[in-house]
Write a protein that holds these residues in place. Structure first.
Motif, PDB file in Angstrom:
ATOM      1  N   SER A 186      -0.896   6.234 -14.711  1.00  0.00           N
ATOM      2  CA  SER A 186      -2.014   6.575 -13.843  1.00  0.00           C
ATOM      3  C   SER A 186      -2.272   8.081 -13.781  1.00  0.00           C
ATOM      4  CB  SER A 186      -1.765   6.043 -12.434  1.00  0.00           C
ATOM      5  OG  SER A 186      -0.679   6.716 -11.844  1.00  0.00           O
ATOM      6  N   ALA A 187      -1.399   8.901 -14.373  1.00  0.00           N
ATOM      7  CA  ALA A 187      -1.589  10.353 -14.307  1.00  0.00           C
ATOM      8  C   ALA A 187      -2.843  10.788 -15.041  1.00  0.00           C
ATOM      9  CB  ALA A 187      -0.375  11.070 -14.878  1.00  0.00           C
ATOM     10  N   SER A 188      -3.183  10.124 -16.129  1.00  0.00           N
ATOM     11  CA  SER A 188      -4.357  10.511 -16.896  1.00  0.00           C
ATOM     12  C   SER A 188      -5.496   9.519 -16.729  1.00  0.00           C
ATOM     13  CB  SER A 188      -3.988  10.636 -18.378  1.00  0.00           C
ATOM     14  OG  SER A 188      -3.554   9.376 -18.859  1.00  0.00           O
ATOM     15  N   CYS A 244       0.811  -1.221   0.000  1.00  0.00           N
ATOM     16  CA  CYS A 244       0.000   0.000   0.000  1.00  0.00           C
ATOM     17  C   CYS A 244       0.841   1.267   0.000  1.00  0.00           C
ATOM     18  CB  CYS A 244      -0.923   0.022   1.215  1.00  0.00           C
ATOM     19  SG  CYS A 244      -2.146  -1.298   1.208  1.00  0.00           S
ATOM     20  N   SER A 245       2.103   1.162   0.310  1.00  0.00           N
ATOM     21  CA  SER A 245       2.934   2.361   0.400  1.00  0.00           C
ATOM     22  C   SER A 245       3.271   2.869  -0.997  1.00  0.00           C
ATOM     23  CB  SER A 245       4.219   2.076   1.171  1.00  0.00           C
ATOM     24  OG  SER A 245       5.033   1.210   0.428  1.00  0.00           O
ATOM     25  N   THR A 246       3.370   4.190  -1.116  1.00  0.00           N
ATOM     26  CA  THR A 246       3.743   4.811  -2.387  1.00  0.00           C
ATOM     27  C   THR A 246       4.846   5.810  -2.135  1.00  0.00           C
ATOM     28  OG1 THR A 246       2.132   6.578  -2.139  1.00  0.00           O
ATOM     29  CG2 THR A 246       1.388   4.604  -3.289  1.00  0.00           C
ATOM     30  N   ASP A 247       5.488   6.212  -3.200  1.00  0.00           N
ATOM     31  CA  ASP A 247       6.540   7.205  -3.052  1.00  0.00           C
ATOM     32  C   ASP A 247       6.005   8.627  -3.230  1.00  0.00           C
ATOM     33  OD1 ASP A 247       6.019   7.114  -5.705  1.00  0.00           O
ATOM     34  OD2 ASP A 247       8.084   6.787  -6.362  1.00  0.00           O
ATOM     35  N   GLY A 248       4.697   8.766  -3.377  1.00  0.00           N
ATOM     36  CA  GLY A 248       4.090  10.091  -3.479  1.00  0.00           C
ATOM     37  C   GLY A 248       4.018  10.623  -4.894  1.00  0.00           C
ATOM     38  N   GLN A 249       4.514   9.895  -5.862  1.00  0.00           N
ATOM     39  CA  GLN A 249       4.467  10.344  -7.246  1.00  0.00           C
ATOM     40  C   GLN A 249       3.605   9.396  -8.051  1.00  0.00           C
ATOM     41  OE1 GLN A 249       8.363  10.758  -8.793  1.00  0.00           O
ATOM     42  NE2 GLN A 249       9.003  12.253  -7.288  1.00  0.00           N
TER      43      GLN A 249
END
Length: 97
Positions: A30-32, A20-25
């Motif tokens: 997935s940006a669009s 579940c952890s992400t690096d915040g980016q």
């Protein structure tokens, strides 16, 4: 035996939570994601502060009263038929040169 289950549960929980952890980016893929849905929603939103040249659209009370009376009597004027397509009207190509 009870301790083995607790260790297994703890290790499993750590592994699942690490997924579940992400690096915040956001990634490029997935940006669009969902952009088409957001654009469709925005196209359906009514302008909350419309600006008109006239204060109110012009209308005719006499025409509205006559239309209501025709509706009550069952003598509604039928609209002119407008064709929106010319299916089978020709003009198609066979695709070969």
């Amino acid at each position: 035996m009870n301790i083995d289950r607790r260790i297994f549960a703890a290790v499993t929980a750590v592994i699942l939570l690490s997924a579940c952890s992400t690096d915040g980016q956001k990634s490029i893929a997935s940006a669009s994601f969902g952009e088409a849905n957001r654009q469709t929603m925005m196209a359906q939103v009514i302008d909350p502060d419309p600006q008109y040249a006239e204060a109110a659209p012009k209308g005719s009370g006499e025409q509205a009263a006559a239309a209501v009376e025709r509706y009550r009597k069952g003598a509604v004027k039928k609209p002119d038929r407008i064709r929106t397509s010319n299916v089978g009207a020709g003009g198609s190509s066979s695709g070969s040169n």
